[in-house]
Design an enzyme around this catalytic site. Structure first.
Site, PDB file in Angstrom:
ATOM      1  N   HIS A 112      -1.197  13.343  17.734  1.00 47.33           N
ATOM      2  CA  HIS A 112      -2.644  13.597  17.713  1.00 47.33           C
ATOM      3  C   HIS A 112      -3.228  13.511  16.304  1.00 47.33           C
ATOM      4  O   HIS A 112      -3.513  14.526  15.673  1.00 47.33           O
ATOM      5  CB  HIS A 112      -2.953  14.965  18.311  1.00 47.33           C
ATOM      6  CG  HIS A 112      -4.444  15.222  18.391  1.00 47.33           C
ATOM      7  ND1 HIS A 112      -5.269  14.548  19.248  1.00 47.33           N
ATOM      8  CD2 HIS A 112      -5.248  16.055  17.684  1.00 47.33           C
ATOM      9  CE1 HIS A 112      -6.521  14.955  19.089  1.00 47.33           C
ATOM     10  NE2 HIS A 112      -6.528  15.869  18.134  1.00 47.33           N
TER      11      HIS A 112
ATOM     12  N   ASP B  93      -6.134  13.130  14.048  1.00 52.56           N
ATOM     13  CA  ASP B  93      -7.598  13.112  13.999  1.00 52.56           C
ATOM     14  C   ASP B  93      -8.044  11.944  13.128  1.00 52.56           C
ATOM     15  O   ASP B  93      -7.637  11.830  11.967  1.00 52.56           O
ATOM     16  CB  ASP B  93      -8.133  14.427  13.442  1.00 52.56           C
ATOM     17  CG  ASP B  93      -8.073  15.552  14.456  1.00 52.56           C
ATOM     18  OD1 ASP B  93      -8.265  15.264  15.658  1.00 52.56           O
ATOM     19  OD2 ASP B  93      -7.844  16.709  14.073  1.00 52.56           O
TER      20      ASP B  93
ATOM     21  N   ASP C 191      -8.523  17.170  22.724  1.00 53.11           N
ATOM     22  CA  ASP C 191      -9.052  18.071  21.693  1.00 53.11           C
ATOM     23  C   ASP C 191     -10.544  17.945  21.480  1.00 53.11           C
ATOM     24  O   ASP C 191     -11.033  18.212  20.395  1.00 53.11           O
ATOM     25  CB  ASP C 191      -8.312  17.800  20.368  1.00 53.11           C
ATOM     26  CG  ASP C 191      -8.613  18.855  19.310  1.00 53.11           C
ATOM     27  OD1 ASP C 191      -8.816  20.022  19.677  1.00 53.11           O
ATOM     28  OD2 ASP C 191      -8.666  18.507  18.116  1.00 53.11           O
TER      29      ASP C 191
ATOM     30  N   HIS D 178     -14.264  12.899  17.759  1.00 51.39           N
ATOM     31  CA  HIS D 178     -14.610  14.273  18.109  1.00 51.39           C
ATOM     32  C   HIS D 178     -14.609  15.284  16.962  1.00 51.39           C
ATOM     33  O   HIS D 178     -14.825  16.477  17.198  1.00 51.39           O
ATOM     34  CB  HIS D 178     -13.699  14.776  19.245  1.00 51.39           C
ATOM     35  CG  HIS D 178     -12.266  14.953  18.857  1.00 51.39           C
ATOM     36  ND1 HIS D 178     -11.294  14.096  19.301  1.00 51.39           N
ATOM     37  CD2 HIS D 178     -11.633  15.867  18.097  1.00 51.39           C
ATOM     38  CE1 HIS D 178     -10.120  14.490  18.822  1.00 51.39           C
ATOM     39  NE2 HIS D 178     -10.314  15.555  18.080  1.00 51.39           N
TER      40      HIS D 178
END
Length: 1002
Positions: free
Chosen positions: A251, A253, A363, A568
């Site tokens: 994950h 970002d 997320d 996000h």
């Protein structure tokens, strides 16, 4: 096993059979890049390197340093696996001397790190030539979570990182294996004495016996201890045990506490590491999402990308997710969501041969009710997340369920009961996969995501070793490495009558993300509508002139950039300041390119456009599907008899009344303006004795008090007063905004208890008709801020507009505007992507109360039988409606992770639009489009211009609830056209679409 003062005498002392450092075995040299550049390997190897040793400091923050490590394997390591332990206390990438990226390094202290690199699995014997290896280590002066002094803190620009170690070691596989055995046993015994589990007591007894058998320095004692452990692990669970489907991930970002450019290196570091593990652990499967990240790897690290494609073919590296980025699901428009899937699925299909079946969004901060339909239409049918486990008021009641969207489409949805996407492969997390599963009666399976994440990294060797030990051991759920598709397909075949959840998956946290970083949200809205115009006008231009080339590649590139910024942690406003410098530069470039492309298309459609002094008319462009009669502001024209009838005193531009059919380029004769204005009732200004000013047209009369409040809004045709007696609207309110922890992310419900209205405003009459009447309101806000607001009413609409310029200099304050109406309803209606959602206006239950701040796009509407009022905006998203008071959140001032978030100048608009009938009988959707998409115009010489052929290029008949949202060229054949329409009020519709295109088939 403790890593403390006893580590020289416990099992940790046996983990390595040998260790050397310094000359002659390790020679370290360094070159520091100038400034904050991130040079390539080819650039770095050409530089002059200087000797360096342990204790060297890398910095400042975001700087790049390249270390050249010359390694000489000592003879005593012959026949053994030798590793380099290199801990720069920050992140790094290991490169071969030939320039091949090999593996990432995650340095630091205090947790399981990844600081080792296998130099050789079998060092040469003494009789063989000694092995010398040259490696380059690209050191990035940032931690896994950036450079803040605390995790989410703003970056410290002067942070430095110490080179803590550079050793050659012999890896003791047997000792490490015992270490991992004990970690699992320790985790299984951890609940004691608060559990009656027999296996927990057995785990404790086994661990105790293993420790008793171990003698430091005696390899046979490790074998004896491991044999004791093997007896425990040999006991298997039954087939009825809960089945965990495990998948590694990291994950990353795409931006957050670090900029986009650092993410590009994080991807290479993380994924190269995982591909190394795939070579060593053939059962291991690793999933990664976001086509944007794959594309960065393809462009910047082509050899890694090719290596990854081989791992995709063998089923170990799993591209997943279906979208361009892991986007925020609240703020982007419906068309943006479509493009996220279009770009993502096309990339996956082109490079990996198939589309993703799983929509992967672990997320983000809430999930729009429109998503199930779009997911289905994009060729996916499964959805994974876990974020609702963070809810701060209500616990979401389901784990595995069918999520039903606005139109009834449904997707099989799973939220990991371990409540994490960065699992560490611990016994407690696996037990939670069973214990916290809320739908165990219907489905005895769960997904489990493990690996260090957010800042990348992914699973560690220790996690993969622990995973092998928990695959099937009595006392824990069964675990298998699996593709997420396998999990979903099994649930689909075997689950019994799964429950359903209808509508949005509202996230009860991070409500401030609807507002933080206002400029980013404003640019996003602008780009969405600007790209819509470019596509539609380019389709029309291509039809009018076959020589016109539809700019497909450039439109794709611009949509990729817009979708990137919808990540996000970017568009929600939760990233560091440098991210917004990057995103603003991206938006400015997209806007400039899109404006140029729009002008190119218009130059085909309006070939005789001319400079203002020669203009006899205007070519007015309406890209909405509805006819519009509006007052438009035109610079460069002068007031004249028979022509322009009013100049705006606010901005010294001409005001022109234009009536334009839908989807048209329409001629407006400036010499006929006097006659056109005579056809509408003028708007006028009435000054009252108490200092109030009334703006009145044929539709409404709005009274503005001397301090800028809206004290009356009278519908003249219905003779209905909308502001209750004694109440006021357009009340600017300043709230204390002090979240518990997540500063840029959260607005807390207790903030509503400490609110102060903005007082002391003054008003001045600016424009007095006949086309526009307006007043200016000025006020000081808080300790250091100010607002100037223009309240205006045109002759052509009942809409009352509020244009705001704000100098915002507050510290943890929130500015809202409140409107109280003489309307009562249990529900308010809010626009979402391709539709609307209704939410309660009361707080009867904790679920109602949790929605004290909600997301909406261009409008929210409060209606009762027979009448309603909509609150429109041009770039805001945070709304609330309690009883008969609607609020729009305008600005916030958090200080973490961006210490300067939203400080400075802001301009934005909102409006109120009264209407007869309830919302689904109104034209609010149409009015909100018009408020956001201004009529474009070009000066033309009417005598040399023929625009008749461009009237109503598209038209919708007999369908007031159908919106023509997008017109674009098909991706693979620009002579085919995609027309996207949607039904907006939540019902059925039958529409007739007419077009001047030469349609062969539809």
């Amino acid at each position: 096993m403790s890593d403390n003062l006893l580590k020289d005498a416990n099992l940790r002392a046996a983990l390595y059979d040998g260790c050397v450092n310094g000359s002659p075995h390790i020679k370290l040299e360094v070159w520091a890049a100038s400034g904050l550049e991130r040079p390539t390997f080819a650039e770095a190897v050409k530089q002059e390197y200087k000797p360096v040793d342990i204790g060297h400091m890398f910095g400042p923050s975001w700087a790049s340093h390249w270390v050249r490590a010359t390694l000489q394997i000592p003879e005593e390591f012959a026949g053994k696996e030798v590793r380099l332990i290199f801990n720069p206390s920050c992140e790094a990438m290991v490169w071969s001397e030939a320039g091949e990226p090999l593996q990432g390094i995650t340095g630091g202290e205090g947790r399981e790190l990844h600081v080792d690199y296998i130099v050789t699995k079998c060092a040469p014997q003494a009789s063989e030539p000694q092995l010398q290896v040259v490696l380059y280590l690209e050191v990035a002066s940032n931690g896994t979570f950036g450079n803040g002094d605390f995790v989410i803190g703003p970056p410290n620009p002067d942070r430095e990182f110490r080179l803590a170690s550079a050793d050659l070691v012999v890896y003791n596989h047997s000792a490490w294996a015992m270490f991992y055995d004990l970690q699992i046993l320790e985790g299984m015994a951890a609940p004691l004495p608060d559990t009656s589990s027999v296996r927990a007591w057995q785990a404790l007894a086994t661990a105790n016996a293993m420790v008793n058998a171990f003698e430091l320095g005696d390899p046979d004692s490790i074998a004896e201890a491991r044999a004791i452990g093997a007896q425990f692990f040999a006991a298997k669970g039954g087939e009825a045990n809960h089945q965990v489907y495990a998948i590694g991930n990291c994950h990353i970002d795409t931006a957050w506490l670090w900029p986009y450019d650092e993410t590009k290196r994080k991807i290479a570091r993380s994924w190269s590491t995982q591909m190394d593990y795939m070579d060593r652990y053939p059962e291991y499967k690793f999933a990664a999402s976001q086509a944007q990240q794959f594309d960065w790897l393809r462009v910047l690290y082509p050899s890694l990308f090719e290596r990854m494609k081989e791992k995709v073919k063998c089923g170990q590296f799993l591209p997943i997710g279906a979208t361009w980025s892991e986007f925020d699901a609240n703020l982007p428009s419906g068309e943006s969501l479509v493009r996220q899937f279009l770009l993502g699925q096309r990339f996956f299909e082109k490079h990996f041969g198939e589309r993703s079946k799983v929509f992967w969004l672990p997320d983000t901060f809430g999930y729009s009710s429109q998503l199930p339909q779009i997911v289905r239409l994009a060729g996916a049918k499964y959805f994974f997340t876990q974020k609702l486990s963070w809810n701060n008021i209500n616990k979401f009641p389901h784990t595995t369920f069918r999520w039903i969207g606005l139109d009834g489409s449904h997707i099989l949805t799973h939220m990991s009961p371990a409540e994490t996407y960065v699992g560490q492969v611990t016994a407690s997390e696996l037990v939670d996969s069973l214990k916290k599963h809320k739908d165990i009666a219907y489905s005895n399976e769960s997904l489990y995501l493990y690996g260090n994440g957010d800042g990348g990294g992914g699973p560690l060797e220790a996690m993969l070793e622990r995973m092998r030990r928990v695959e099937d051991v009595d006392g824990l759920p069964r675990v298998k490495n699996a593709h997420p598709n396998e999990f979903y397909e099994h649930v689909e075949k075997t689950a019994k009558e799964l429950v359903a959840w209808k509508g949005e998956l509202y996230f009860e946290l991070h409500r401030g993300t609807y507002t933080s970083q206002a400029l980013t949200k404003k640019y996003n809205r602008q780009c969405e509508f600007l790209l819509r115009d470019v596509e539609m006008l380019s389709v029309i231009a291509q039809t009018v002139d076959s020589r016109f080339a539809y700019p497909a590649d450039e439109l794709t590139r611009m949509w990729q950039q817009v979708c990137l910024n919808q990540f996000h942690d970017v568009i929600p406003g939760s990233s560091i300041e440098i991210v917004y410098k990057d995103s603003t530069a991206i938006y400015e470039e997209v806007v400039a390119s899109a404006v140029a492309l729009k002008q190119q298309a218009l130059s085909v459609l309006v070939a005789s456009s001319t400079d203002a002094p020669q203009a006899t008319g205007l070519a007015v462009v309406n890209t909405s599907s509805w006819a519009r009669t509006e007052v438009i502001a035109v610079p460069g024209l002068a007031q004249q008899a028979g022509g322009v009838q009013q100049m705006s005193k606010r901005s010294d531009v001409a005001l022109v009344l234009a009536t334009v059919p839908g989807c048209s380029v329409h001629a407006v004769d400036l010499s006929a303006q006097a006659a056109a204005v005579e056809q509408v009732a003028p708007v006028r200004v009435i000054r009252e004795e108490d200092g109030s000013v009334v703006l009145q047209n044929a539709f409404v009369a709005a009274r503005i008090s001397a301090d800028g409040r809206l004290t009356s809004l009278l519908d003249l045709q219905q003779q209905r007063e909308l502001v209750p007696s004694g109440a006021q609207s357009n009340v600017l309110e300043l709230y204390d905004d002090l979240p518990i922890y997540w500063d840029a992310w959260d607005i807390e419900i207790y903030s509503q208890e400490k609110v102060r209205p903005v007082e002391g405003a003054s008003i001045t009459v600016v424009d007095e008709g006949p086309l526009v009447a307006s007043v200016a309101v000025e006020a000081k806000v808080g300790k250091a801020s100010s607002i100037r607001q223009w309240i205006s009413l045109s002759a052509s609409s009942a809409r009352l507009d509020f244009d705001c310029d704000v100098d915002w200099q507050e510290n943890r304050k929130c500015l809202k505007v409140a409107f109280t109406w003489d309307i009562y309803s249990d529900q308010a209606t809010y626009e979402t992507q391709f539709g609307v959602v209704q939410r309660p206006t009361h707080r009867n239950t904790s679920w109602d109360m949790a929605k004290f701040e909600v997301c909406a796009h261009k409008f929210a509407d409060l209606s009762e039988y027979g009448y309603g009022v909509a609150l429109l905006n041009d770039c805001k998203y945070g709304y609330a409606t309690l009883a008969n008071t609607m609020t729009l959140t305008l600005l916030r001032s958090p200080k973490v992770p961006d210490a300067n978030c939203d400080m400075g100048q802001h301009s934005f608009r909102y409006a109120v639009y009264p209407h007869t009938g309830m919302f689904n009988e109104s034209d609010v959707v149409r009015e909100a489009y018009h408020f956001n998409v201004a009529l474009s115009h070009l000066p033309v010489d009417l005598g040399a211009t023929n625009l008749a052929a461009l009237s109503s290029f598209f038209a919708l008949d007999n369908a007031p609830n159908v919106v023509l949202d997008s017109v674009k060229a098909a991706e693979d054949d620009s002579r085919d056209v995609v027309v996207r329409l949607y039904e907006t009020y939540g019902g059925h519709a039958r529409a007739t679409l007419s077009t001047l295109l030469n349609v062969g088939a539809a």
